[in-house]
Motif scaffolding. Structure first.
Motif, PDB file in Angstrom:
ATOM      1  N   HIS A  64       0.830  -1.203   0.000  1.00  0.00           N
ATOM      2  CA  HIS A  64       0.000   0.000   0.000  1.00  0.00           C
ATOM      3  C   HIS A  64       0.870   1.261   0.000  1.00  0.00           C
ATOM      4  CE1 HIS A  64      -3.787  -2.101   0.544  1.00  0.00           C
ATOM      5  NE2 HIS A  64      -3.100  -2.947   1.269  1.00  0.00           N
ATOM      6  N   PRO A  65       1.127   1.822  -1.164  1.00  0.00           N
ATOM      7  CA  PRO A  65       1.977   3.024  -1.257  1.00  0.00           C
ATOM      8  C   PRO A  65       1.447   4.207  -0.455  1.00  0.00           C
ATOM      9  CG  PRO A  65       1.457   2.158  -3.444  1.00  0.00           C
ATOM     10  CD  PRO A  65       0.683   1.353  -2.458  1.00  0.00           C
ATOM     11  N   GLU A  66       0.161   4.250  -0.193  1.00  0.00           N
ATOM     12  CA  GLU A  66      -0.396   5.368   0.563  1.00  0.00           C
ATOM     13  C   GLU A  66       0.138   5.422   2.000  1.00  0.00           C
ATOM     14  OE1 GLU A  66      -3.717   2.158   0.770  1.00  0.00           O
ATOM     15  OE2 GLU A  66      -2.111   2.720  -0.587  1.00  0.00           O
ATOM     16  N   TYR A  67       0.741   4.337   2.478  1.00  0.00           N
ATOM     17  CA  TYR A  67       1.303   4.308   3.833  1.00  0.00           C
ATOM     18  C   TYR A  67       2.817   4.527   3.850  1.00  0.00           C
ATOM     19  CZ  TYR A  67      -3.223   2.325   5.021  1.00  0.00           C
ATOM     20  OH  TYR A  67      -4.566   2.116   5.177  1.00  0.00           O
ATOM     21  N   HIS A  68       3.438   4.616   2.688  1.00  0.00           N
ATOM     22  CA  HIS A  68       4.904   4.728   2.632  1.00  0.00           C
ATOM     23  C   HIS A  68       5.426   5.973   3.345  1.00  0.00           C
ATOM     24  CE1 HIS A  68       5.424   1.885  -1.070  1.00  0.00           C
ATOM     25  NE2 HIS A  68       4.831   1.291  -0.048  1.00  0.00           N
ATOM     26  N   ALA A  69       4.831   7.120   3.101  1.00  0.00           N
ATOM     27  CA  ALA A  69       5.320   8.363   3.719  1.00  0.00           C
ATOM     28  C   ALA A  69       5.161   8.321   5.236  1.00  0.00           C
ATOM     29  CB  ALA A  69       4.592   9.570   3.132  1.00  0.00           C
ATOM     30  N   LEU A  70       4.028   7.835   5.704  1.00  0.00           N
ATOM     31  CA  LEU A  70       3.803   7.726   7.145  1.00  0.00           C
ATOM     32  C   LEU A  70       4.818   6.778   7.772  1.00  0.00           C
ATOM     33  CD1 LEU A  70       2.198   8.233   9.744  1.00  0.00           C
ATOM     34  CD2 LEU A  70       0.628   6.410   9.009  1.00  0.00           C
ATOM     35  N   ALA A  71       5.004   5.627   7.158  1.00  0.00           N
ATOM     36  CA  ALA A  71       5.959   4.652   7.687  1.00  0.00           C
ATOM     37  C   ALA A  71       7.371   5.239   7.716  1.00  0.00           C
ATOM     38  CB  ALA A  71       5.921   3.375   6.849  1.00  0.00           C
ATOM     39  N   ALA A  72       7.746   5.960   6.681  1.00  0.00           N
ATOM     40  CA  ALA A  72       9.077   6.568   6.635  1.00  0.00           C
ATOM     41  C   ALA A  72       9.254   7.600   7.749  1.00  0.00           C
ATOM     42  CB  ALA A  72       9.318   7.210   5.276  1.00  0.00           C
ATOM     43  N   ARG A  73       8.250   8.405   7.977  1.00  0.00           N
ATOM     44  CA  ARG A  73       8.351   9.425   9.036  1.00  0.00           C
ATOM     45  C   ARG A  73       8.432   8.780  10.411  1.00  0.00           C
ATOM     46  NH1 ARG A  73       4.901  14.542   8.526  1.00  0.00           N
ATOM     47  NH2 ARG A  73       6.389  15.103  10.141  1.00  0.00           N
ATOM     48  N   LEU A  74       7.674   7.717  10.606  1.00  0.00           N
ATOM     49  CA  LEU A  74       7.733   7.014  11.889  1.00  0.00           C
ATOM     50  C   LEU A  74       9.109   6.389  12.104  1.00  0.00           C
ATOM     51  CD1 LEU A  74       4.232   5.338  11.863  1.00  0.00           C
ATOM     52  CD2 LEU A  74       5.022   7.110  13.453  1.00  0.00           C
ATOM     53  N   MET A  75       9.653   5.798  11.057  1.00  0.00           N
ATOM     54  CA  MET A  75      10.978   5.198  11.184  1.00  0.00           C
ATOM     55  C   MET A  75      12.033   6.263  11.463  1.00  0.00           C
ATOM     56  SD  MET A  75      10.360   2.103  11.285  1.00  0.00           S
ATOM     57  CE  MET A  75      12.034   1.688  11.621  1.00  0.00           C
ATOM     58  N   GLU A  76      11.886   7.440  10.868  1.00  0.00           N
ATOM     59  CA  GLU A  76      12.809   8.538  11.167  1.00  0.00           C
ATOM     60  C   GLU A  76      12.714   8.928  12.643  1.00  0.00           C
ATOM     61  OE1 GLU A  76      11.924  11.775   8.532  1.00  0.00           O
ATOM     62  OE2 GLU A  76      12.531  10.640   6.763  1.00  0.00           O
ATOM     63  N   LEU A  77      11.502   8.967  13.168  1.00  0.00           N
ATOM     64  CA  LEU A  77      11.302   9.312  14.581  1.00  0.00           C
ATOM     65  C   LEU A  77      11.970   8.278  15.480  1.00  0.00           C
ATOM     66  CD1 LEU A  77      10.016  10.932  16.907  1.00  0.00           C
ATOM     67  CD2 LEU A  77       7.914   9.614  16.508  1.00  0.00           C
ATOM     68  N   TYR A  78      11.715   7.005  15.213  1.00  0.00           N
ATOM     69  CA  TYR A  78      12.302   5.954  16.044  1.00  0.00           C
ATOM     70  C   TYR A  78      13.817   5.895  15.890  1.00  0.00           C
ATOM     71  CZ  TYR A  78       7.579   4.455  17.113  1.00  0.00           C
ATOM     72  OH  TYR A  78       6.284   4.412  17.556  1.00  0.00           O
ATOM     73  N   GLU A  79      14.305   6.170  14.691  1.00  0.00           N
ATOM     74  CA  GLU A  79      15.751   6.197  14.481  1.00  0.00           C
ATOM     75  C   GLU A  79      16.372   7.345  15.280  1.00  0.00           C
ATOM     76  OE1 GLU A  79      19.663   6.658  13.302  1.00  0.00           O
ATOM     77  OE2 GLU A  79      18.206   8.220  12.882  1.00  0.00           O
ATOM     78  N   HIS A  80      15.705   8.495  15.301  1.00  0.00           N
ATOM     79  CA  HIS A  80      16.196   9.629  16.084  1.00  0.00           C
ATOM     80  C   HIS A  80      16.254   9.257  17.569  1.00  0.00           C
ATOM     81  CE1 HIS A  80      16.735  13.745  17.538  1.00  0.00           C
ATOM     82  NE2 HIS A  80      15.828  13.429  18.454  1.00  0.00           N
ATOM     83  N   ILE A  81      15.189   8.631  18.048  1.00  0.00           N
ATOM     84  CA  ILE A  81      15.130   8.250  19.464  1.00  0.00           C
ATOM     85  C   ILE A  81      16.278   7.309  19.807  1.00  0.00           C
ATOM     86  CG2 ILE A  81      13.806   6.964  21.196  1.00  0.00           C
ATOM     87  CD1 ILE A  81      11.249   8.055  19.698  1.00  0.00           C
ATOM     88  N   THR A  82      16.479   6.285  18.993  1.00  0.00           N
ATOM     89  CA  THR A  82      17.519   5.311  19.315  1.00  0.00           C
ATOM     90  C   THR A  82      18.921   5.892  19.172  1.00  0.00           C
ATOM     91  OG1 THR A  82      17.398   4.371  17.082  1.00  0.00           O
ATOM     92  CG2 THR A  82      16.077   3.299  18.792  1.00  0.00           C
TER      93      THR A  82
END
Length: 92
Positions: A64-82
């Protein structure tokens, strides 16, 4: 049940959990590590659950490409946290 209907139901559950639980907790963790604090065992357990769930959801997000941007932003957030948490551990 077809794959599309199954994905739609799963997406509803995941998005509700994200809005009510995961995102508020992630923002709190970001604030915590940005302030220089270390993650405690509960924080780490939360992140481990998030990363395990991410792996489980990866096939659906890929369909589902419509979720790609959301997933990418969430991964950026979690990557920042870690990354910041690791930096705090090394400094402390």
């Amino acid at each position: 049940m077809n794959q599309e209907a199954e994905d739609r139901g799963l997406a509803e559950v995941v998005l509700e959990r994200l809005e009510k639980e995961r995102l508020p907790r992630a923002i709190d963790l970001k604030d915590k590590v940005d302030a220089g604090a270390r993650l405690d065992d509960m924080d780490i357990a939360f992140l481990e659950r998030v990363f395990a769930d991410t792996q489980d959801l990866k096939p659906m997000v890929e369909r589902h490409p419509e979720y790609h941007a959301l997933a990418a932003r969430l991964m950026e957030l979690y990557e920042h946290i870690t990354a910041k948490a690791l930096e705090n551990e090394k400094a402390g």
